[in-house]
Design a protein around this motif. Structure first.
Motif, PDB file in Angstrom:
ATOM      1  N   MET A 132       5.134  -4.091  -0.269  1.00 19.16           N
ATOM      2  CA  MET A 132       4.416  -2.826  -0.398  1.00 19.16           C
ATOM      3  C   MET A 132       5.312  -1.816  -1.094  1.00 19.16           C
ATOM      4  SD  MET A 132       2.686  -0.417   2.537  1.00 19.16           S
ATOM      5  CE  MET A 132       1.186  -1.387   2.557  1.00 19.16           C
ATOM      6  N   GLY A 133       4.774  -1.196  -2.154  1.00 19.83           N
ATOM      7  CA  GLY A 133       5.550  -0.260  -2.934  1.00 19.83           C
ATOM      8  C   GLY A 133       5.602   1.132  -2.329  1.00 19.83           C
ATOM      9  N   PHE A 134       6.355   2.007  -2.995  1.00 23.13           N
ATOM     10  CA  PHE A 134       6.536   3.382  -2.522  1.00 23.13           C
ATOM     11  C   PHE A 134       5.202   4.113  -2.433  1.00 23.13           C
ATOM     12  CE2 PHE A 134       7.269   7.892  -3.164  1.00 23.13           C
ATOM     13  CZ  PHE A 134       8.304   8.154  -2.269  1.00 23.13           C
ATOM     14  N   TYR A 135       4.361   3.941  -3.451  1.00 25.20           N
ATOM     15  CA  TYR A 135       3.069   4.629  -3.465  1.00 25.20           C
ATOM     16  C   TYR A 135       2.218   4.231  -2.262  1.00 25.20           C
ATOM     17  CZ  TYR A 135      -1.608   6.056  -4.964  1.00 25.20           C
ATOM     18  OH  TYR A 135      -2.864   6.612  -5.020  1.00 25.20           O
ATOM     19  N   ASP A 136       2.097   2.916  -2.014  1.00 19.96           N
ATOM     20  CA  ASP A 136       1.257   2.427  -0.922  1.00 19.96           C
ATOM     21  C   ASP A 136       1.800   2.812   0.450  1.00 19.96           C
ATOM     22  OD1 ASP A 136      -0.627   1.258  -2.567  1.00 19.96           O
ATOM     23  OD2 ASP A 136       0.455  -0.647  -2.679  1.00 19.96           O
ATOM     24  N   ARG A 137       3.111   2.914   0.560  1.00 20.31           N
ATOM     25  CA  ARG A 137       3.697   3.187   1.874  1.00 20.31           C
ATOM     26  C   ARG A 137       3.767   4.683   2.185  1.00 20.31           C
ATOM     27  NH1 ARG A 137       6.731   0.542   5.702  1.00 20.31           N
ATOM     28  NH2 ARG A 137       6.731  -1.384   4.492  1.00 20.31           N
ATOM     29  N   PHE A 138       4.060   5.509   1.174  1.00 22.86           N
ATOM     30  CA  PHE A 138       4.348   6.917   1.456  1.00 22.86           C
ATOM     31  C   PHE A 138       3.353   7.914   0.849  1.00 22.86           C
ATOM     32  CE2 PHE A 138       8.518   4.738   1.630  1.00 22.86           C
ATOM     33  CZ  PHE A 138       8.839   5.024   2.956  1.00 22.86           C
ATOM     34  N   ILE A 139       2.738   7.576  -0.260  1.00 24.34           N
ATOM     35  CA  ILE A 139       1.834   8.512  -0.936  1.00 24.34           C
ATOM     36  C   ILE A 139       0.381   8.284  -0.519  1.00 24.34           C
ATOM     37  CG2 ILE A 139       1.040   9.399  -3.148  1.00 24.34           C
ATOM     38  CD1 ILE A 139       4.001   9.927  -2.540  1.00 24.34           C
ATOM     39  N   LEU A 140      -0.040   7.027  -0.541  1.00 30.03           N
ATOM     40  CA  LEU A 140      -1.441   6.719  -0.274  1.00 30.03           C
ATOM     41  C   LEU A 140      -1.905   7.071   1.148  1.00 30.03           C
ATOM     42  CD1 LEU A 140      -4.039   5.554  -1.452  1.00 30.03           C
ATOM     43  CD2 LEU A 140      -3.256   3.275  -0.730  1.00 30.03           C
ATOM     44  N   PRO A 141      -1.131   6.766   2.202  1.00 20.03           N
ATOM     45  CA  PRO A 141      -1.622   7.075   3.562  1.00 20.03           C
ATOM     46  C   PRO A 141      -2.018   8.533   3.788  1.00 20.03           C
ATOM     47  CG  PRO A 141       0.194   5.538   3.702  1.00 20.03           C
ATOM     48  CD  PRO A 141       0.125   5.975   2.272  1.00 20.03           C
ATOM     49  N   PRO A 142      -1.192   9.522   3.384  1.00 18.46           N
ATOM     50  CA  PRO A 142      -1.650  10.905   3.596  1.00 18.46           C
ATOM     51  C   PRO A 142      -2.850  11.281   2.742  1.00 18.46           C
ATOM     52  CG  PRO A 142       0.458  10.866   2.446  1.00 18.46           C
ATOM     53  CD  PRO A 142       0.212   9.483   2.930  1.00 18.46           C
ATOM     54  N   LEU A 143      -2.965  10.701   1.546  1.00 13.44           N
ATOM     55  CA  LEU A 143      -4.127  10.981   0.710  1.00 13.44           C
ATOM     56  C   LEU A 143      -5.399  10.453   1.361  1.00 13.44           C
ATOM     57  CD1 LEU A 143      -2.771  10.211  -2.887  1.00 13.44           C
ATOM     58  CD2 LEU A 143      -3.106  12.436  -1.794  1.00 13.44           C
ATOM     59  N   ILE A 144      -5.325   9.227   1.886  1.00 13.93           N
ATOM     60  CA  ILE A 144      -6.480   8.645   2.570  1.00 13.93           C
ATOM     61  C   ILE A 144      -6.819   9.453   3.813  1.00 13.93           C
ATOM     62  CG2 ILE A 144      -7.264   6.638   3.894  1.00 13.93           C
ATOM     63  CD1 ILE A 144      -5.762   4.875   1.923  1.00 13.93           C
ATOM     64  N   ASP A 145      -5.802   9.865   4.533  1.00 11.30           N
ATOM     65  CA  ASP A 145      -6.016  10.641   5.755  1.00 11.30           C
ATOM     66  C   ASP A 145      -6.744  11.944   5.455  1.00 11.30           C
ATOM     67  OD1 ASP A 145      -5.804  11.171   8.512  1.00 11.30           O
ATOM     68  OD2 ASP A 145      -4.000  12.359   8.186  1.00 11.30           O
ATOM     69  N   ILE A 146      -6.339  12.612   4.391  1.00  6.76           N
ATOM     70  CA  ILE A 146      -6.990  13.867   4.007  1.00  6.76           C
ATOM     71  C   ILE A 146      -8.451  13.616   3.626  1.00  6.76           C
ATOM     72  CG2 ILE A 146      -7.051  15.690   2.266  1.00  6.76           C
ATOM     73  CD1 ILE A 146      -3.951  15.493   2.213  1.00  6.76           C
ATOM     74  N   ALA A 147      -8.678  12.582   2.809  1.00  5.18           N
ATOM     75  CA  ALA A 147     -10.042  12.277   2.371  1.00  5.18           C
ATOM     76  C   ALA A 147     -10.935  11.907   3.555  1.00  5.18           C
ATOM     77  CB  ALA A 147     -10.013  11.139   1.359  1.00  5.18           C
ATOM     78  N   CYS A 148     -10.384  11.121   4.479  1.00  7.04           N
ATOM     79  CA  CYS A 148     -11.167  10.667   5.639  1.00  7.04           C
ATOM     80  C   CYS A 148     -11.364  11.765   6.676  1.00  7.04           C
ATOM     81  CB  CYS A 148     -10.500   9.458   6.282  1.00  7.04           C
ATOM     82  SG  CYS A 148     -10.630   7.956   5.289  1.00  7.04           S
ATOM     83  N   GLY A 149     -10.673  12.885   6.492  1.00 10.62           N
ATOM     84  CA  GLY A 149     -10.839  14.007   7.399  1.00 10.62           C
ATOM     85  C   GLY A 149     -11.790  15.068   6.887  1.00 10.62           C
ATOM     86  N   ALA A 150     -12.474  14.779   5.794  1.00 13.59           N
ATOM     87  CA  ALA A 150     -13.422  15.743   5.246  1.00 13.59           C
ATOM     88  C   ALA A 150     -14.534  16.039   6.250  1.00 13.59           C
ATOM     89  CB  ALA A 150     -14.021  15.200   3.950  1.00 13.59           C
ATOM     90  N   PRO A 151     -15.009  17.280   6.311  1.00 14.07           N
ATOM     91  CA  PRO A 151     -16.045  17.643   7.280  1.00 14.07           C
ATOM     92  C   PRO A 151     -17.305  16.789   7.192  1.00 14.07           C
ATOM     93  CG  PRO A 151     -15.082  19.627   6.339  1.00 14.07           C
ATOM     94  CD  PRO A 151     -14.514  18.468   5.572  1.00 14.07           C
ATOM     95  N   ALA A 152     -17.745  16.467   5.984  1.00 17.30           N
ATOM     96  CA  ALA A 152     -18.956  15.655   5.837  1.00 17.30           C
ATOM     97  C   ALA A 152     -18.768  14.268   6.438  1.00 17.30           C
ATOM     98  CB  ALA A 152     -19.339  15.545   4.363  1.00 17.30           C
ATOM     99  N   ILE A 153     -17.567  13.711   6.302  1.00 14.73           N
ATOM    100  CA  ILE A 153     -17.296  12.402   6.881  1.00 14.73           C
ATOM    101  C   ILE A 153     -17.209  12.502   8.394  1.00 14.73           C
ATOM    102  CG2 ILE A 153     -15.540  10.581   7.046  1.00 14.73           C
ATOM    103  CD1 ILE A 153     -15.098  10.866   4.081  1.00 14.73           C
TER     104      ILE A 153
END
Length: 206
Positions: free
Chosen positions: A1-22
């Motif tokens: 697992m690269g740097f992006y998948d380990r450190f960048i992607l998780p917070p981005l997914i977390d933010i997206a999955c925390g959207a009010p509509a979701i």
């Protein structure tokens, strides 16, 4: 697992999955979970606030991504609900047959490498009469939107952790041996059509 998948992607997914509509979508399915529950793709625990503690005895939280596990374990430790984080894939589920009352899967079937195998494993883990509660985004009913989904998906998968835009969620669920008892759909307000078509409901083993 690269740097992006380990450190960048998780917070981005977390933010997206925390959207009010979701969050509003999660509230339509998660409170119906009861008994011993298995959640596929637990992530950072975004479903935790929606579980009815009076109905749930125990939660098995499946999360295979090393980049998400720290968040998953932190979330599990922050609630009174008994949560056991399982660092394994849905396709290789270790729980025995007929061991859970409810399976919950929200915004995860898009990224699971083999969703058919994951749903098959979930069906085997369900007790007789148990239910699958689902809320997912996927293949849109409108041809123009589907063309856009197909065009964007190859790039989207690379930047969004393997997320597919074109998976037919009801077909996957039925193909894994489930009978869908409730099915609702809509485009999420404020989301682009190619990413915002949602399908949710509940199913039992056929």
């Amino acid at each position: 697992m690269g740097f992006y998948d380990r450190f960048i992607l998780p917070p981005l997914i977390d933010i997206a999955c925390g959207a009010p509509a979701i969050g509003m979508q999660r509230a339509k399915v998660v409170p119906s979970a009861r008994g011993v529950v298995l959640e596929l793709g637990f992530g950072s625990g975004r479903n935790l606030p929606y579980y009815d503690r009076s109905k749930v005895d125990r939660l098995f939280a499946l999360e295979p991504s090393p980049g998400m596990l720290v968040r998953a374990r932190k979330a599990a430790a922050s609630v009174e609900l008994p949560v056991e984080v399982l660092a394994e894939t849905a396709e290789t589920l270790s729980l025995g047959p007929a061991s859970v009352d409810t399976v919950v899967v929200t915004y995860s079937l898009c990224t699971i490498p083999d969703p058919a195998a994951a749903l098959d494993a979930a069906r085997r883990a369900l007790k007789p009469g148990g239910r699958l509660l689902f809320c997912e985004h996927g293949r849109a009913p409108d041809e123009a939107v589907r063309r856009t989904q197909a065009r964007i998906e190859p790039i989207w998968k690379r930047i969004a952790g393997g997320c597919h835009l074109t998976r037919d969620i009801p077909a996957l669920i039925r193909g894994a041996g489930f009978r869908i008892e409730r099915l609702e759909t809509m485009y999420l307000p404020g989301a682009p059509g190619w990413a915002g078509f949602n399908t949710w409901g509940e199913a039992q083993a056929a």
